[in-house]
Design a protein around this motif. Structure first.
Motif, mmCIF file in Angstrom:
data_model
loop_
_atom_site.group_PDB
_atom_site.id
_atom_site.type_symbol
_atom_site.label_atom_id
_atom_site.label_comp_id
_atom_site.label_asym_id
_atom_site.label_seq_id
_atom_site.Cartn_x
_atom_site.Cartn_y
_atom_site.Cartn_z
ATOM 1 N N LEU A 174 8.846 0.208 7.505
ATOM 2 C CA LEU A 174 7.783 1.139 7.115
ATOM 3 C C LEU A 174 6.411 0.536 7.444
ATOM 4 C CD1 LEU A 174 7.464 3.927 5.846
ATOM 5 C CD2 LEU A 174 7.213 2.829 3.623
ATOM 6 N N CYS A 175 6.287 -0.758 7.211
ATOM 7 C CA CYS A 175 5.013 -1.442 7.508
ATOM 8 C C CYS A 175 4.647 -1.301 8.976
ATOM 9 C CB CYS A 175 5.089 -2.922 7.161
ATOM 10 S SG CYS A 175 4.999 -3.234 5.400
ATOM 11 N N LEU A 214 1.327 -1.830 4.838
ATOM 12 C CA LEU A 214 1.165 -3.269 5.024
ATOM 13 C C LEU A 214 0.008 -3.775 4.162
ATOM 14 C CD1 LEU A 214 2.265 -5.666 6.606
ATOM 15 C CD2 LEU A 214 0.584 -5.200 8.386
ATOM 16 N N GLU A 215 -1.043 -2.967 4.114
ATOM 17 C CA GLU A 215 -2.208 -3.329 3.302
ATOM 18 C C GLU A 215 -1.805 -3.430 1.824
ATOM 19 O OE1 GLU A 215 -5.499 -4.916 2.903
ATOM 20 O OE2 GLU A 215 -4.794 -4.366 4.908
ATOM 21 N N GLU A 216 -0.980 -2.468 1.379
ATOM 22 C CA GLU A 216 -0.481 -2.487 -0.007
ATOM 23 C C GLU A 216 0.297 -3.784 -0.285
ATOM 24 O OE1 GLU A 216 -0.799 -0.822 -2.931
ATOM 25 O OE2 GLU A 216 -2.461 -0.072 -1.699
ATOM 26 N N GLU A 220 6.502 -4.330 -3.054
ATOM 27 C CA GLU A 220 6.162 -2.972 -2.631
ATOM 28 C C GLU A 220 7.435 -2.123 -2.461
ATOM 29 O OE1 GLU A 220 3.257 -1.767 -2.700
ATOM 30 O OE2 GLU A 220 3.851 0.213 -1.949
ATOM 31 N N GLY A 221 8.412 -2.699 -1.808
ATOM 32 C CA GLY A 221 9.668 -1.970 -1.597
ATOM 33 C C GLY A 221 10.339 -1.642 -2.914
ATOM 34 N N TYR A 222 10.334 -2.590 -3.814
ATOM 35 C CA TYR A 222 10.980 -2.385 -5.106
ATOM 36 C C TYR A 222 10.264 -1.296 -5.903
ATOM 37 C CZ TYR A 222 13.314 -3.307 -9.502
ATOM 38 O OH TYR A 222 14.051 -3.166 -10.650
ATOM 39 N N LYS A 223 8.926 -1.345 -5.836
ATOM 40 C CA LYS A 223 8.141 -0.315 -6.537
ATOM 41 C C LYS A 223 8.541 1.077 -6.046
ATOM 42 C CE LYS A 223 3.582 -2.400 -7.436
ATOM 43 N NZ LYS A 223 2.244 -2.443 -6.820
ATOM 44 N N THR A 231 4.181 -14.530 1.652
ATOM 45 C CA THR A 231 3.717 -13.150 1.740
ATOM 46 C C THR A 231 4.870 -12.154 1.679
ATOM 47 O OG1 THR A 231 3.713 -13.497 4.102
ATOM 48 C CG2 THR A 231 1.583 -13.591 2.998
ATOM 49 N N GLN A 232 6.086 -12.620 2.011
ATOM 50 C CA GLN A 232 7.208 -11.674 1.980
ATOM 51 C C GLN A 232 7.435 -11.103 0.574
ATOM 52 O OE1 GLN A 232 7.612 -14.955 2.279
ATOM 53 N NE2 GLN A 232 9.582 -15.672 1.547
#
Ligand code: ARG
Length: 568
Positions: free
Chosen positions: A201-202, A209-211, A172-175, A165-166
């Motif tokens: 941020l999560c 987190l959902e994203e 997400e972070g990269y985006k 899951t990481q």
């Protein structure tokens, strides 16, 4: 080569009427070989022969001495219920040189011809390759080389931690901030920073987190953009790992990591279902493993698979693809329970018994750093690459001081520095914690890698000074009748058996100890016996012995993953 152990077992069996295999199993090599080359504890036979061990020993000793048919045995004595055997050293020397002359660099090799899979190193993508991964890489690498040398068909697998899951979070972070970080240049450091930032941020914002969860789901469903990013992270991480592998000389035949098994897990689930072992427990699907182990979780309550499920799929795959006789996993002892669980669960997959028997976890202890000695760059994670570079630098300083005129100092420092780290890792039983102390591992006079390298370099310079290697036909073995030479012959004779012992116990330190004793014995030989002298025939015999010692020291170090410079 003649097997003297077997020969002695035969001799004892002949005069005692006891099963030869039983005798061979119990024949020991005494710690102090002054007592003999092999010893047999007669109390083993006390029950069967209904006599006291001391009496058995005296009787058998008399019978064996009477039976003079065996000229390989020089002497047999009875001491305190033990039978001590001395092998005729001239016969042993004849065996050793005959075999050596035939095989040269391959002296000690074998033809075991088994299929061996070794799962080692196996770091996690986008995470630092830290000192904890040093041990699996080094121990696994040594086993890999040794199994190969013994004539097996070996597959080295790097079971990368490239799934989980990481990766939803990283994507997400990269985006969000990818442009701010130079991940091409410094992949692991930068990806770690992104990971920490998105994680924070999560914690603040549930919707982020959902994203992340969404991204992971998309990745699983094969969404092209998520997959492309995942592949990029994987490739960049591997590129960084390769730098360390190159320094350590590590080789792998497969980089099939956890992600490779994602589409192969359904079969595991089906097979476990079919066997009736898969049960519901608090929303999860698990296999109960009895009272002494917690159940093995196959599907978590949120529907996702686990590290164990992927390892089970890997067992099926490896059995079919490599038809292994042995499948070894080299990891820290912290994963002992995990492997117990999956090996037990694997018995429910309907695999041939052979594949279950062949599974073996090879655990090792922690690395303990002597604090204050290793400089860390940031935080307390010590990167393996920094550590190896530090080893090279420190070696360079030592070499600079010892031998300022040496050529190729950088190359020598590389071999000595890396060699010191590898040897330190392999010098004690793997299950013991490893102490990481520069002063100890770089001591040229200690029981260290540099010490053995140094002795090997000495053999090279002796041969260079002589200017020739004698031919075997010119060698008169009866000249090697001093104690040092005999001891060296004895050690050389045991090379192949030492390697076999390494594979029986998955314990490279058996070879490390062996090399220490060979190097030390050569040092005494060098000090006590003039190698270059006026007696040409004596010189030839000693040079040939030197040549054999050089070959075995160098081969032994190479098998551990250590290179030897020509000079140092
Ligand atoms: N990636 C894991 C870790 O770094 C090690 C994997 C070992 N191999 C395996 N088949 N489970 O801890």
């Amino acid at each position: 080569m003649k097997d003297f152990k077997e020969l002695i077992a035969k001799q004892i069996a002949k005069v005692s009427n006891i099963d030869e295999e039983k005798i061979k199993e119990n024949l020991e090599v005494p710690k102090d070989t002054a007592n003999g080359d092999y010893a047999f504890p007669c109390f083993i036979l006390a029950k069967e022969l209904k006599k006291a061990p001391i009496l058995i020993a005296t009787e058998l000793q008399a019978k064996i001495t009477e039976d003079s048919s065996n000229e390989d045995i020089e002497e047999v004595t009875a001491v305190n219920g033990f039978l001590n055997f001395k092998i005729n050293k001239l016969k042993m020397a004849e065996e050793v040189v005959k075999e050596f002359d035939k095989k040269k660099e391959n002296y000690g090799s074998g033809n075991q011809n088994k299929n061996i899979v070794i799962d080692y190193s196996s770091p996690n993508i986008a995470k630092p390759f830290h000192v904890g991964h040093l041990r699996t890489t080094v121990i696994g690498g040594a086993l890999y080389n040794i199994y190969k040398f013994l004539g097996n068909n070996v597959t080295g697998v790097n079971h990368l931690g490239d799934y989980g899951t990481q990766f939803g979070k990283l994507i997400e972070g990269y985006k969000r901030w990818g442009k701010e970080y130079n991940i091409e240049e410094n992949p692991i450091d930068e990806l770690t920073k992104i990971y920490i930032r998105i994680n924070n941020l999560c914690k603040e914002d549930e919707s982020v987190l959902e994203e992340c969860r969404n991204n992971f789901k998309k990745l699983e469903d094969g969404d092209p953009y998520c997959k492309e990013l995942w592949e990029k992270f994987r490739a960049l991480s591997l590129k960084e790992f390769e730098r360390v592998y190159k320094m350590l000389g590590s080789k792998f035949d497969s980089y099939n990591g956890e992600a490779f098994y994602v589409d192969k897990m359904q079969e595991v689930i089906d097979l476990l279902q079919k066997s009736g072992k898969l049960v519901e427990s608090e929303g999860a699907k698990v296999v109960e493993l009895g009272d002494d182990m917690p159940p093995c979780i196959i599907i978590k309550s949120n529907g996702s698979s686990t590290y164990a499920t992927r390892d089970l799929a890997a067992i099926l795959y490896r059995a079919r693809t490599y038809d292994y006789d042995k499948s070894i996993y080299v990891t820290s002892y912290e994963q002992t329970l995990h492997f117990k669980q999956i090996f037990k669960t694997a018995t429910y997959l309907g695999l041939d018994e052979k594949y279950i028997k062949g599974l073996e976890h090879v655990p090792f202890g922690m690395v303990l750093l002597k604090t204050g000695k290793i400089s860390t760059r940031e935080g307390n994670i010590i990167k393996l690459e920094d550590l190896l570079n530090e080893a090279i630098e420190k070696s360079k300083e030592i070499i600079e001081a010892k031998n300022p005129d040496l050529e190729n100092k950088d190359d020598v420092a590389h071999k000595v520095g890396i060699g010191a780290v590898i040897f330190n890792d392999l010098s004690n039983n793997r299950i013991k914690d490893e102490i990481f102390d520069w002063d100890i591992m770089l001591n040229f006079n200690g029981e260290t890698g540099p010490y053995i390298q140094y002795m090997c370099v000495r053999t090279k310079s002796v041969l260079e000074k002589a200017g020739y290697v004698p031919e075997l036909k010119d060698v008169d073995l009866s000249k090697l009748d001093d104690e040092n030479s005999k001891k060296l012959i004895d050690i050389l004779y045991n090379f192949n058996q030492t390697l076999v012992a390494v594979t029986e116990k998955e314990e490279p330190s058996i070879l490390s100890r062996y090399l220490i004793s060979l190097a030390k014995e050569y040092s005494s030989f060098y000090n006590n016996c003039h190698i270059l002298n006026d007696d040409k025939s004596l010189q030839d015999a000693r040079l040939y012995l030197t040549y054999m010692v050089k070959t075995v020291l160098e081969k032994g170090l190479n098998l551990l993953g250590i290179q030897v410079p020509d000079k140092m």
